[in-house]
Structure formats: C-alpha cells, structure tokens
Design a protein around this motif. Structure first.
Motif, mmCIF file in Angstrom:
data_model
loop_
_atom_site.group_PDB
_atom_site.id
_atom_site.type_symbol
_atom_site.label_atom_id
_atom_site.label_comp_id
_atom_site.label_asym_id
_atom_site.label_seq_id
_atom_site.Cartn_x
_atom_site.Cartn_y
_atom_site.Cartn_z
ATOM 1 N N ALA A 193 -9.980 8.854 -7.006
ATOM 2 C CA ALA A 193 -10.799 8.890 -6.505
ATOM 3 C C ALA A 193 -10.469 10.199 -5.392
ATOM 4 O O ALA A 193 -11.579 11.136 -4.862
ATOM 5 N N SER A 194 -10.085 10.502 -5.553
ATOM 6 C CA SER A 194 -8.917 12.444 -4.698
ATOM 7 C C SER A 194 -9.891 13.217 -5.525
ATOM 8 O O SER A 194 -10.678 14.059 -5.748
ATOM 9 N N LEU A 203 -1.724 16.234 -6.848
ATOM 10 C CA LEU A 203 -2.267 15.541 -7.378
ATOM 11 C C LEU A 203 -1.077 14.691 -8.242
ATOM 12 O O LEU A 203 -0.569 13.563 -8.572
ATOM 13 N N GLN A 220 -2.612 1.539 -8.110
ATOM 14 C CA GLN A 220 -2.745 2.618 -6.835
ATOM 15 C C GLN A 220 -2.602 4.061 -6.876
ATOM 16 O O GLN A 220 -3.793 4.493 -6.706
ATOM 17 N N TYR A 221 -1.733 4.360 -8.184
ATOM 18 C CA TYR A 221 -1.845 5.915 -8.390
ATOM 19 C C TYR A 221 -2.375 6.639 -8.356
ATOM 20 O O TYR A 221 -3.329 7.451 -8.370
ATOM 21 N N GLU A 244 -6.097 4.764 -9.543
ATOM 22 C CA GLU A 244 -7.284 5.070 -8.919
ATOM 23 C C GLU A 244 -7.401 5.386 -6.972
ATOM 24 O O GLU A 244 -8.242 6.134 -6.910
ATOM 25 N N TRP A 245 -5.967 6.783 -6.474
ATOM 26 C CA TRP A 245 -5.836 7.384 -5.743
ATOM 27 C C TRP A 245 -6.775 8.671 -6.355
ATOM 28 O O TRP A 245 -7.217 9.735 -5.415
ATOM 29 N N LYS A 296 0.695 -1.004 0.347
ATOM 30 C CA LYS A 296 -0.323 0.222 0.534
ATOM 31 C C LYS A 296 1.209 1.396 -0.016
ATOM 32 O O LYS A 296 2.188 1.095 0.760
ATOM 33 N N TYR A 355 -2.817 13.117 2.226
ATOM 34 C CA TYR A 355 -3.898 14.168 2.285
ATOM 35 C C TYR A 355 -3.792 15.405 0.853
ATOM 36 O O TYR A 355 -2.984 16.548 1.506
ATOM 37 N N ASP A 390 1.063 5.581 0.516
ATOM 38 C CA ASP A 390 0.945 6.193 0.652
ATOM 39 C C ASP A 390 0.693 7.829 -0.383
ATOM 40 O O ASP A 390 2.157 8.661 0.201
ATOM 41 N N PHE A 391 -0.357 8.256 -0.595
ATOM 42 C CA PHE A 391 0.067 9.802 -0.720
ATOM 43 C C PHE A 391 -0.466 10.701 -0.037
ATOM 44 O O PHE A 391 -0.766 12.184 -0.629
ATOM 45 N N GLN A 417 1.782 13.929 -6.225
ATOM 46 C CA GLN A 417 2.052 12.790 -5.986
ATOM 47 C C GLN A 417 2.470 11.079 -6.647
ATOM 48 O O GLN A 417 2.451 10.852 -6.020
#
Length: 843
Positions: A767-768, A212, A760-761, A763-764, A35, A40, A37-38, A215
């Motif tokens: 979601a963001s 974004l 993951q990036y 999808e993040w 996992k 907040y 961690d990007f 990250q």
C-alpha cells in the motif's frame, strides 16, 4: 528511455505477497491478528501548484472560448487524427473532406478575413482616385438641407460609438499582450518549482525506502513478543478451551466436598439436638407418669365405686379415668436411635481435605501455559533465529542495488536539464520583447486611427458654428474634418495589415484551443495518444511496449497522468512490478513456510495434568459409604412434627378442674384439685419452656432441617458419586488422550497470528509503495505546467489579442463610412448653395 525506466525500477523495490500464504490464510478463515501500527511514510512537500487562476482577464478567456465553440461546434476529430497519424498524414488526400468539414468554421472566418484584407486596400485606392475626381464626396461643395443638424449629430454619435467599440477592442488586445508578458516572467518560477519538486522526489525516495525496510522491526518485535509469550497466548488458549470441559467436572467434586462438610454439620446437629430434646422430654414424661399414677390412686376413693355414692361423682370419676391415657408426652425422642456411627464415619471422611485435592487439580490445569513454554522452548528459539534472518535479508536489500549511484545520475540529469533551460531564458525574454513590440505596434495603428477620430470629433464639435455657412466655417471645425479624413486614410492603410495578422493568429490560436487545449482538459487528447498501435504497429500500448516489451499491459498515458495527478506512488502508476521482482532477494513465501513448518513441529504433552488424585477419588467413595441411608428419617420427622404433649395440658387441666368442681365437697374433690395444681405447675415449668425457650425451639428446628438435608443427601448418593467420578475420568481422558486435536487447532491459530504480522507488513509495504513512496505528482505537474504555459499563458492571451484586434479592425469599416460623411459637416467648403430671394418668394 529504457535507462530511465530501469532507474525508476531500481529506486522502488517491491515486496511481493506470498500467494500460497494468502490462499492458505483464506482457506483457514481465521480471525485477523492484532493491528500493527507502522506509522506514516515520511514524505516531502511538493511546492508546485499546477493550477492557474487568470483573474479578471479570465472573463475575456471564457468569451473567446465561447466564440470558438460557436465557430467550431464539431466534436474532437479523434478518428480523423488517429488515421492521419497512423498513415503519417498520407491519408490527407482521401480524408481532406472530413478535415474541411471539421475546419469549415475556421475556413469561413479566415476567408472573410482574407477577403477583408484584400478588398480594403483596393477599395481605399479606388476611393482615393474617386475623390481626386471630385466624386465620392471629394467635391468641396455641400448642399443645404433642413435636417443637416440632425444628420450631423447622428453621424457624430455613430462615429463616437464605433470608436468606443474599437477602443474596447484595442484595450482587450493591449491587456492580453501585457498579461502574456507578465506570465512569461512566471515561467521561470514554475520551472524552478518543478525542478525543485523533482529533486525532492529523488532525495526523499531513498529515505522512504529505508523507512519501509526499518518498519520490519515493528512486525519483528511483535512476532518476538508473541513468541516470548507463547505460554499465555498459545497455552492460555489451550487452557481456556480445556477449562470449558474440565471446570464443570471439578466443580462437581467441589460441590461434593461441600456436601461432605454440610453432612457432617447436619449429623452433628442431629446428635446435639437429639440429646437436648431427649433430656427435656425425659423429665416431662416422668412427671406426667407420676401425676397419672397419683390421679389413678385418687380415683380409687370409695366415693368413685360404692353403690351408695353419688351417681354423678361415679360418672365423673369414670370420665376422668378414661382421659388419663392422654396425659403423656407427644414427641418421644428417647425412642429415636442416635447417629453416632454415621458421625464417626463422616469425621473420618472429612479428615481428607477434598477441596485442597481439587485445588491441586485446578493448579495442575492452570499450569498449562508454563508447560507450553517449557515444551516449545527449542521451537521458539529456532523461529526467532529465522525472524532475525528475514530482517537481515530485508536490510541487505539496499546494499544489493546501487540505488545511490542511480539517484546521483538522476539528480545530475535534472540539474543539467535545468541548466539548459536556464540558458534559454534570455532568448525567451528577447523573443517576448520583440513580440510585445510587434503587438504594441499593431495596437498603435488602431490607436492612431482612434486619435484622429476622437480629435476630429472634438475639433469638429467645439469649432462648429451653426450661423456660419459651409464656406465660412472656422479653422477648428475644418481641422476636425481634416483629421477625420486622415483617420480614414490610415484606416485604409493599416486595416489590411491588421486583418492579415488577425487571420493568421485566429487560425493558429483557434486550432490550438480546439485541437490541443480543450482536448487536454476533457482527456480526448489522451485517448488519441493512447490509441492502440498508433505509434508502433506492433505495440498495443506504447509505454509498456517500450519500457517492458509487453504492450498488452494496461498502462496508458491517461492512466499514468491520472494516477500521478492523485499523488500516488510511481510504482503503481508505472506498473513497475511487471519487470521488477524481489523474490530472489526476499522470498517471503519460503520464509513464511519455514515459520509455519517450525511452528507445526510444536508438540505439547498435557498428560502430566492430574485433575483428581487417587486420594480424592477414594474420599468420594468413602463418602458414599458413610451410612446415611441407614437412618430412619421417617421416625425422626414423625417425632419432630408432634407436639410436646399428646394433649393440650392446659386444656386438660381446666377440664379436670371443672369436673372436680361438680363433685361434692370432700377428700376426693380436694385431692383432684391438688392434682390440677400439680399439672398447672408442670405446664408452667416444663411444657411452656419447651414450647417457647430458644434452646428447645432451635433444637427442634435444627433437628428438622438436618434430617431433611440428610434425607436429600442420602437420596441416590452412590449414583451421584459415581456420576462425579465418571465426569472427572472423562475430563482426565480428554486431557490425556483427546487433547491433540485441540492443541493442533490452537497451534494453527497461533501460527496464523504470527504469519499475519508478516502479512500485515507486506500489505503495508504494498500500500505504501502504491500510495506514499515516491509520489509522482511532479511528473503530472510538469505536464500541467506545460499546459498552463502553452494554453493558459500563450494560447488564451493570443486568442484574446486577435479577438480584440479583429473586432477593432472590423469596426474600422463603419468608422470610415461615418467619418467620411461627418467630415462634410466639419470641413470648409469651396462653394455653397445660393438661393435668390425672388425665386424663394415665388416658391
């Protein structure tokens, strides 16, 4: 509108997920990678609190809403409004019955109000004319009644109670009027707060987009870290899987090396123990043989043979002679062959350090990660270059579109709109002032009537003299009655105006509450606005039809409002992905496919791993040919299990002594007793030490254990060595020939892990964009603020105003009746009833 939609689209980039990559990952069913961690997404704080708490006056708001629900209990006319809207109110001619049915409660109340407003001045006119003709209580004459005091008190109480109700009503109207004025002052604060939130929205969006983009470095660094550690990661996995197959084979070789060392130790123990035991039993055998010969010579004495000898002695001699063969050693180790030839051969075998050879095999296997590093160096470099290219493409996105210029225009638009609103504040304040003056004037009309009522009650009550006749009432009492009649006059003058205003406000405020405010709260109003083909007959949904030219898209006013109410991103709220596509600027599918293609080019050759060198294999074969099977283990175990002597030497000695004692005294007896002493000395000096001394005990024990170990080792030794060599060969064949499948499998897992970081990036980012980037709460706040200003501030206050004023106006009617009747008891009359005493006595 289209420009605004385009502006929002350009403010919010979308990073689409590769459908091919997602499908491929699902098909592989691989475990998820580590996992990432990007952090907040930085977000500003919106200060507008679009929620209104009216305070104590809220009780009146709820009261009037309850009254309106009683007046109009019908459900919201969704179908009727939609039909009227579609026909542009052309259907009112055919649907007027439904409209009347829905408005029947309001129409009845309005009819009552209009009837009151029309009849009240007419009744007042006729009442005035009637009183001018000395009728309707206009005659200044009051008949005497016995219950006059009771009637006066009752009428005063009723008038006072009615006045209290009117007072409460006018106070409610005054409170709602003041509440509306005070809330109008809060409009500027709410508008300014909303405008600041819109500026925050515009200012934070670029920073969030930059975050974004930045990250991507988190995913990139993790990918590069895994690429730099491809040896421990990919090579480690391959080594781990090979270790499961190879380790048992090499463990068998190590066990065989241990068996070689133990075999040599066992052969050495056999050789040393055999020498020790042979030395001990050799001397004992010689001594026992000498004693046995000596006893035989003694038994050759004439007393054992002559016929003249004693029969008992002859018999004893014969018995002793027969027992002499037992007088010899039990375990004869001298007859056992030595193991020197096997020992020499095993010493030659162990000169080769098989354990070291095996450790070299382990080292060769453990070198798998390093081999992977060396063989994948070029592929890793190319993938790292590709990853850097992806980062450059992502970073260049913000330069492709003029986001800052659009933001500047957007900010200018907000500032211009705010300035326009600021220009209206003086007009709003002026209008509110005139409204306040008008409402105060209406309240003052009622207050004027109340003033005459209260003053009339006060003067009439204080100036009343029960001993005075109607024609002799005092000035104060008469003034009270006059004030009551003045209140009656003003009631007739003002009541129609008051009721007309109440009726108009009732129709406006009541319908606003039932058709706008209440439907807004229960979302019925949104259902009307979102009715398919309502605004444009060709568009199912107006917003997506207007913005995206795709009216089939499920984007409604209610969904947009609800999504923004949850403070989610405007990207998901407005479905901006429908018209905005980043694939031409960041085609994730192409990049990930390139990464997969490059990683699939990894070719790993492990044929350089040698598990067991030829020297080790030959050593194993030599071990099987040491000659352990040539040793007669049965003879060794047979001798080890025997006692030191064939017979218990101490028991034999006692028996011999007892037999000697039975013989007559003489040379024979003396010689036998000497032999007894010699045997006792042998038992004490040789047999006991061999049975109890640790040197001999250990020698026998070591010989026993070593022979048994050698027997076990020698059992099927050749087949065991062959099995070990076969296992090694099988493991070696696996590494040299069949490891390709394992390498491909682990390479796919490693590739999926690398691609998983990109996934993951992405999808993040999705979601963001949906939840955190450009949260559109300010837009729902604008609608909520408009609802608060129109419904909570204006409509609720207006409804409480007409309810209080209407209640006061209605109670003016009983107030007029009670005031007219009560004034008779306070005013000074012109005439009164006179009773003759005689007539009274006659009666």
């Amino acid at each position: 509108m289209l420009e605004i939609g385009t502006l929002l689209l350009l403010l919010l980039p979308v990073f689409p997920v590769s459908g091919e990559l997602q499908q491929e990952t699902e098909q592989r069913r691989l475990p998820p990678p580590g996992k990432l961690d990007f952090g907040y997404v930085p977000a500003g704080v919106y200060e507008t609190l679009a929620h209104y708490e009216p305070g104590p006056i809220g009780i009146l708001f709820h009261l009037v809403q309850t009254f309106l629900r009683a007046v109009q209990p019908n459900a919201f006319p969704h179908d009727l409004i939609v039909k009227l809207a579609k026909d542009k109110f052309g259907a009112i001619q055919t649907e007027y019955q439904k409209a009347i049915y829905y408005e029947i409660g309001f129409l009845v109340c309005a009819a009552v109000g209009l009837l009151f407003a029309i009849l009240m001045p007419l009744v007042g006119l006729f009442f005035c004319m009637c009183r001018c003709c000395d009728n309707c209580g206009g005659e200044m004459h009051q008949r005497q009644r016995k219950n006059a005091d009771c009637r006066r008190g009752l009428l005063g109480t009723l008038l006072f109670s009615t006045s209290l109700v009117i007072t409460i009503g006018v106070l409610c109207s005054y409170a709602s009027n003041q509440n509306l004025s005070s809330q109008v002052k809060n409009i500027r604060r709410l508008v300014n707060s909303n405008m600041r939130d819109l500026h925050t929205f515009a200012n934070d969006t670029p920073m969030q987009i930059d975050y974004l983009i930045s990250q991507y470095a988190t995913a990139k660094n993790k990918v590069i870290y895994d690429l730099n550690n491809i040896g421990p990661l990919l090579g480690g996995r391959i080594h781990q899987e090979l270790h499961k197959e190879v380790h048992p084979a090499l463990d068998q070789v190590l066990n065989m090396a241990g068996a070689m060392r133990e075999t040599r130790e066992a052969l050495e123990n056999v050789s040393v123990s055999l020498v020790v035991l042979q030395e001990g039993t050799g001397k004992l055998s010689s001594d026992l043989s000498r004693v046995r010969s000596s006893i035989n010579r003694t038994l050759s004495h004439p007393d054992c043979h002559d016929e003249e000898s004693d029969a008992t002695t002859v018999q004893l001699c014969s018995s002793i002679r027969q027992s002499l063969p037992q007088l010899q050693i039990g375990a004869n180790f001298t007859r056992l062959p030595n193991v020197n030839s096997q020992l020499e051969r095993i010493n030659e075998v162990v000169k080769t350090d098989l354990s070291a050879v095996v450790q070299r095999g382990f080292s060769s296997l453990n070198d798998t990660p390093h081999m992977v590093i060396e063989q994948t160096r070029s592929v890793v470099d190319s993938v790292q270059s590709l990853v850097d290219g992806i980062g450059n493409n992502i970073s260049s996105f913000s330069k492709v579109f003029p986001v800052q210029s659009f933001l500047s225009n957007y900010t200018i638009f907000i500032s211009h709109a705010h300035a326009k609103i600021e220009d209206y504040y003086p007009e709003i304040d002026k209008i509110d002032f005139y409204r306040w003056i008008g409402c105060i004037a209406l309240c003052c009309m009622v207050v004027l009537v109340l003033a005459f009522n209260y003053l009339g009650l006060l003067c009439g009550t204080l100036g009343y003299d029960k001993h005075a006749s109607p024609t002799t009432r005092g000035c104060i009492s008469n003034t009270g009655g006059t004030m009551l009649m003045a209140g009656v006059g003003f009631s007739f003058i003002f009541s129609w105006v008051l009721m007309g205003v109440v009726t108009i406000l009732f129709l406006a405020g009541g319908n606003m509450e039932k058709l706008v405010c209440e439907p807004f709260h229960n979302k019925e109003l949104f259902k009307v606005v979102d009715t398919p083909y309502l605004i444009n007959p060709e568009w199912k949904n107006f917003i997506p039809g207007y913005l995206y030219n795709d009216s089939e898209l499920e984007l409604t006013v209610e969904s947009l409002y609800s999504t923004c109410k949850q403070n989610r991103g405007i990207y998901s709220a407005m479905h901006l992905d429908k018209i905005f596509n980043m694939s031409s600027y960041l085609n994730t599918t192409v990049f990930t496919k390139d990464v997969v293609d490059k990683l699939e080019r990894v070719k790993i050759d492990l044929r350089g791993i040698i598990l067991l060198e030829a020297e080790g294999k030959q050593n194993l074969r030599d071990f099987s040919e040491v000659g352990l099977s040539e040793i007669n283990y049965a003879d060794y175990l047979e001798e080890v299990n025997k006692g030191v002597t064939e017979v218990d030497l101490l028991s034999f000695t006692r028996e011999l002594e007892s037999q000697a004692d039975l013989m007559p005294r003489g040379p024979l007896q003396t010689a036998l007793k000497n032999h007894v002493g010699t045997l006792q000395q042998i038992h004490r000096q040789q047999v006991l030490p061999m049975e109890q001394t640790m040197k001999y005990v250990r020698a026998r024990s070591a010989l026993n254990q070593s022979i048994r170990f050698l027997e076990r080792t020698a059992s099927d030794l050749s087949n065991k060595v062959i099995a070990v060599l076969d296992a090694v060969e099988a493991a070696q064949y696996l590494i040299s020939q069949n490891v390709t499948l394992l390498i491909n499998q682990e390479t796919r897992k490693y590739t999926a892990t690398i691609i998983g970081y990109f996934h993951q990036y992405i999808e993040w980012v999705k979601a963001s964009l949906a939840m955190e980037v450009a949260p559109c709460k300010p837009f729902s706040n604008i609608l909520d603020t408009a609802e608060i200003m129109s419904c909570s501030f204006l409509v609720d206050s207006m409804n409480v105003f007409w309810m209080g004023l209407g209640c006061s106006t209605l109670f003016l009617l009983p107030s007029v009746i009670f005031a007219v009747k009560l004034a008779k008891y306070y005013r000074r009359m012109d005439t009164e009833d006179v009773y003759d005493d005689a007539l009274e006595n006659w009666n």
